[in-house]
Design a protein around this motif. Structure first.
Motif, PDB file in Angstrom:
ATOM      1  N   ALA A  69      -4.525  -6.322   2.929  1.00 46.96           N
ATOM      2  CA  ALA A  69      -3.254  -5.629   3.169  1.00 46.96           C
ATOM      3  C   ALA A  69      -3.474  -4.256   3.787  1.00 46.96           C
ATOM      4  O   ALA A  69      -2.781  -3.869   4.731  1.00 46.96           O
ATOM      5  CB  ALA A  69      -2.486  -5.499   1.857  1.00 46.96           C
ATOM      6  N   ILE A  70      -4.438  -3.509   3.260  1.00 47.03           N
ATOM      7  CA  ILE A  70      -4.677  -2.155   3.769  1.00 47.03           C
ATOM      8  C   ILE A  70      -5.400  -2.199   5.109  1.00 47.03           C
ATOM      9  O   ILE A  70      -5.105  -1.398   6.015  1.00 47.03           O
ATOM     10  CB  ILE A  70      -5.442  -1.328   2.723  1.00 47.03           C
ATOM     11  N   LYS A  71      -6.290  -3.135   5.267  1.00 47.93           N
ATOM     12  CA  LYS A  71      -6.961  -3.310   6.563  1.00 47.93           C
ATOM     13  C   LYS A  71      -5.937  -3.623   7.649  1.00 47.93           C
ATOM     14  O   LYS A  71      -6.001  -3.094   8.768  1.00 47.93           O
ATOM     15  CB  LYS A  71      -7.998  -4.426   6.474  1.00 47.93           C
ATOM     16  N   PHE A  72      -4.961  -4.470   7.327  1.00 49.82           N
ATOM     17  CA  PHE A  72      -3.897  -4.819   8.281  1.00 49.82           C
ATOM     18  C   PHE A  72      -3.154  -3.571   8.740  1.00 49.82           C
ATOM     19  O   PHE A  72      -2.867  -3.402   9.932  1.00 49.82           O
ATOM     20  CB  PHE A  72      -2.919  -5.801   7.635  1.00 49.82           C
ATOM     21  N   LEU A  73      -2.835  -2.677   7.813  1.00 50.62           N
ATOM     22  CA  LEU A  73      -2.086  -1.465   8.150  1.00 50.62           C
ATOM     23  C   LEU A  73      -2.905  -0.556   9.069  1.00 50.62           C
ATOM     24  O   LEU A  73      -2.378   0.002  10.035  1.00 50.62           O
ATOM     25  CB  LEU A  73      -1.677  -0.732   6.880  1.00 50.62           C
TER      26      LEU A  73
END
Length: 313
Positions: free
Chosen positions: A280-284
């Motif tokens: 999720a954070i990598k996507f952002l």
């Protein structure tokens, strides 16, 4: 790309010459209004000692940004952290019961009529279809009793902001926060209704008080293009790897074209991505977000969440 520096090395960008943190602790969980906390902390999560302990833990994990309402326990907790750690940065959210009105009453009292207006007069067929596929608790935001009368254009034009009430919400944040979030009490209604004049008044008031204004939006593709016309220093918007209201590709395009730093909120889709925090954070990060706002309730959650956030932000 993951950061190669020390695991808990704080990171900042500059926003109008001020240090702005790339990792921010969300404050909603400490209000007692959102979600159901774990049983063992339900009686303490809104208390000053507990909030302070979580903020301290997050600071030790590299967090330097703290999002807060005007709830005194949250403000006092942050003051304790700020005194101990001067590089902590406060980001105030004074918008609850802050003077948005119609007929002299809080605009939130007209919530069902506002939603009826969206669904009948403003939202496209495609957006309404996407709303049908939202998780149940979010879909309920767009429900209204049968027979609810939409607002008329005259009523939309009659929406006001009581600047004296907003000022009273700003006062407790003086000397505490560098940045102020300006949001809308009913899912971006001022943007949807093209009442940007209210935004302009609030931006002037916020700047007059020495704060730097940040525009907060729920509906990225509707509001962010309009916010770009205003004197905001940066933006917050709802975007995540998981669900949201609108076409993800279009939302990410607006973020890419924003021209100013954009911070994500609801970054873990209200906890639905808790088992995929890294993804999720990598996507952002890969989607061009400048900063991320993340809420936690326990030290264990903080460790789990911010250890990952430090890899990317």
């Amino acid at each position: 790309k993951a950061r190669s520096s020390s695991l808990f090395m704080p990171n900042f960008i500059k926003v109008e010459g001020k240090k702005y943190p790339t990792i921010i602790l969300g404050g909603d969980r400490f209000l007692g209004w959102f979600g159901k906390p774990p049983e063992h902390i339900k009686d303490v999560i809104t208390t000053e000692p507990y909030i302070t302990s979580i903020m301290e833990k997050c600071y030790q994990l590299g967090v330097r940004g703290f999002d807060m309402s005007v709830k005194k326990e949250v403000i006092n907790s942050f003051k304790t952290i700020k005194k101990k750690h001067p590089d902590a940065v406060g980001i105030g959210n004074p918008n609850m019961d802050a003077g948005y009105e119609l007929y002299g009453k809080p605009l939130c009292e007209f919530g069902h009529r506002i939603i009826a207006t969206y669904m009948n007069d403003f939202f496209s067929k495609e957006l309404k279809e996407k709303i049908k596929n939202l998780p149940l608790d979010r879909k309920k935001w767009f429900e209204y009793p049968k027979g609810t009368k939409p607002l008329t254009q005259k009523e939309i034009d009659s929406i006001t902001i009581d600047l004296d009430k907003y000022q009273k919400k700003l006062n407790p944040l003086k000397g505490v926060c560098d940045f102020i979030l300006i949001s809308e009490c009913q899912l971006d209604c001022l943007s949807i209704f093209d009442r940007l004049d209210i935004h302009e008044k609030l931006i002037k008031l916020v700047r007059y008080n020495g704060f730097i204004p940040i525009g907060l939006s729920e509906l990225t593709t509707i509001s962010l293009p309009k916010y770009k016309k205003l004197d905001y220093a940066a933006y917050w918007t709802w975007v995540s790897k998981g669900f949201q209201f609108e076409d993800k590709k279009a939302a990410l395009k607006e973020i890419s074209n924003a021209g100013k730093p954009v911070t994500s909120f609801k970054s873990l889709s209200g906890g639905r991505l808790i088992d995929d925090i890294d993804g999720a954070i990598k996507f952002l990060k890969e989607s061009g977000l400048s900063a991320v706002n993340l809420g936690v309730e326990t030290e264990e959650q903080a460790e789990q969440t911010f250890t990952v956030a430090n890899k990317y932000f």
